[in-house]
Design a protein around this motif. Structure first.
Motif, PDB file in Angstrom:
ATOM      1  N   TYR A   1     -15.224  84.135 129.654  1.00 10.55           N
ATOM      2  CA  TYR A   1     -15.001  83.405 130.903  1.00 10.55           C
ATOM      3  C   TYR A   1     -15.166  84.294 132.141  1.00 10.55           C
TER       4      TYR A   1
ATOM      5  N   SER B   1     -26.838  81.874 136.469  1.00  9.03           N
ATOM      6  CA  SER B   1     -25.825  81.255 135.633  1.00  9.03           C
ATOM      7  C   SER B   1     -24.640  82.162 135.359  1.00  9.03           C
TER       8      SER B   1
ATOM      9  N   PHE C   1     -18.987  83.560 132.251  1.00  8.10           N
ATOM     10  CA  PHE C   1     -19.490  82.188 132.167  1.00  8.10           C
ATOM     11  C   PHE C   1     -18.347  81.185 132.317  1.00  8.10           C
ATOM     12  N   PRO C   2     -18.485  80.205 133.215  1.00  4.62           N
ATOM     13  CA  PRO C   2     -17.420  79.218 133.373  1.00  4.62           C
ATOM     14  C   PRO C   2     -17.313  78.248 132.197  1.00  4.62           C
ATOM     15  N   ASP C   3     -18.427  78.051 131.465  1.00  6.38           N
ATOM     16  CA  ASP C   3     -18.409  77.095 130.353  1.00  6.38           C
ATOM     17  C   ASP C   3     -19.616  77.341 129.460  1.00  6.38           C
ATOM     18  N   ARG C   4     -19.726  76.552 128.390  1.00  3.24           N
ATOM     19  CA  ARG C   4     -20.815  76.716 127.422  1.00  3.24           C
ATOM     20  C   ARG C   4     -22.183  76.434 128.039  1.00  3.24           C
ATOM     21  N   VAL C   5     -22.223  75.522 128.996  1.00  4.36           N
ATOM     22  CA  VAL C   5     -23.492  75.197 129.644  1.00  4.36           C
ATOM     23  C   VAL C   5     -24.045  76.418 130.369  1.00  4.36           C
ATOM     24  N   ALA C   6     -23.159  77.146 131.031  1.00  6.79           N
ATOM     25  CA  ALA C   6     -23.584  78.361 131.731  1.00  6.79           C
ATOM     26  C   ALA C   6     -24.091  79.409 130.753  1.00  6.79           C
TER      27      ALA C   6
ATOM     28  N   ARG D   1     -21.481  84.244 136.089  1.00 10.81           N
ATOM     29  CA  ARG D   1     -20.433  84.184 137.116  1.00 10.81           C
ATOM     30  C   ARG D   1     -20.275  85.525 137.812  1.00 10.81           C
TER      31      ARG D   1
ATOM     32  N   THR E   1     -20.118  76.795 121.345  1.00 11.78           N
ATOM     33  CA  THR E   1     -18.929  76.782 122.198  1.00 11.78           C
ATOM     34  C   THR E   1     -18.649  78.202 122.688  1.00 11.78           C
ATOM     35  N   THR E   2     -17.881  78.292 123.760  1.00 13.59           N
ATOM     36  CA  THR E   2     -17.522  79.625 124.260  1.00 13.59           C
ATOM     37  C   THR E   2     -16.664  80.382 123.246  1.00 13.59           C
ATOM     38  N   GLN E   3     -15.825  79.670 122.484  1.00 13.85           N
ATOM     39  CA  GLN E   3     -14.997  80.325 121.468  1.00 13.85           C
ATOM     40  C   GLN E   3     -15.865  80.929 120.375  1.00 13.85           C
TER      41      GLN E   3
END
Length: 227
Positions: A67, A17, A70-75, A19, A51-53
């Motif tokens: 980022y 997961s 991780f590309p997004d919160r799911v990652a 990146r 959230t990523t924030q």
């Protein structure tokens, strides 16, 4: 003493997961800090609200740093789960190495006990229950069922076949669901649910294998029941 590599062995088709895999100690520490922040948020608010924030703010990092990995919160959630699963397997291997496994039930009970311990001690561990399981490419059973089956084969002469892996998969999933529910009910785990998790799993395995397991394994079950 069991072969701990049976628990720690390579995953089948493990999903990555992150990146950018960290190659230096500082990068590894930064990644752990992000996952620690995510774990704290999951415990406080639930994984649905992460959230990523939030991760960036809690970790004291820029959103660009998040980022980077991780590309997004799911990652983020997938990576947190991967770390929790890895720590579970490491703890389970350590527990099996340090404790006497006199009977087959000791192996299964150890797997449940470590799960309970990590709900109490590992921040964000509840995400393990919320995400899909790692499944073996061999038969679609949970990967942990394959690993436990190998330990039972190695230690007690069980036949590591489709039937054993199916039954282990069912009982470990059932036990994990009841353990998760126990910690939803009480912060330290509702003792009644934890006791029922062990009892139901034990009764299930006894009902399916009590009369058909190899003699050594069945004998271990009998001695454990008498204890």
């Amino acid at each position: 003493m069991p072969n701990i590599d049976l628990i720690l062995g390579a995953d089948h088709g493990r999903r990555r997961s992150v990146r950018t895999e960290p190659t230096q100690r500082r990068s590894s520490q930064r990644l752990d800090a992000l996952l620690d922040a995510a774990a704290a948020i999951v415990d406080e608010l639930g994984f649905e609200r992460l959230t990523t924030q939030m991760v960036a703010e809690r970790a004291g990092a820029s959103i660009g740093t998040v980022y980077r990995y991780f590309p997004d919160r799911v990652a983020v959630l997938h990576a947190l789960r991967e770390r929790s699963v890895r720590r579970y397997r490491e703890r389970l291997a350590e527990a099996m190495e340090c404790n006497e496994l006199a009977a087959w039930w000791d192996v299964v009970d150890c797997a449940l006990g470590v799960c309970i311990d990590l709900y109490r001690e590992e921040p964000g561990f509840s995400v393990v229950h919320a995400a899909p399981r790692e499944l073996s490419e061999i038969d679609g059973e949970p990967e942990i069922a394959h690993r436990i089956a190998k330990v039972l084969e190695h230690e007690f002469g069980a036949v590591d076949d489709e039937e054993l892996r199916l039954r282990l998969g069912v009982c470990l999933e059932t036990g994990a669901a009841l353990i998760h529910r126990a910690f939803e009910r009480e912060a330290d785990g509702d003792a009644r649910y934890l006791d029922e998790a062990r009892r139901i799993v034990r009764d299930y395995l006894d009902a399916h294998f009590g009369a058909t397991l190899p003699e050594g394994l069945a004998a271990g079950a009998a001695s454990s029941s008498a204890a």
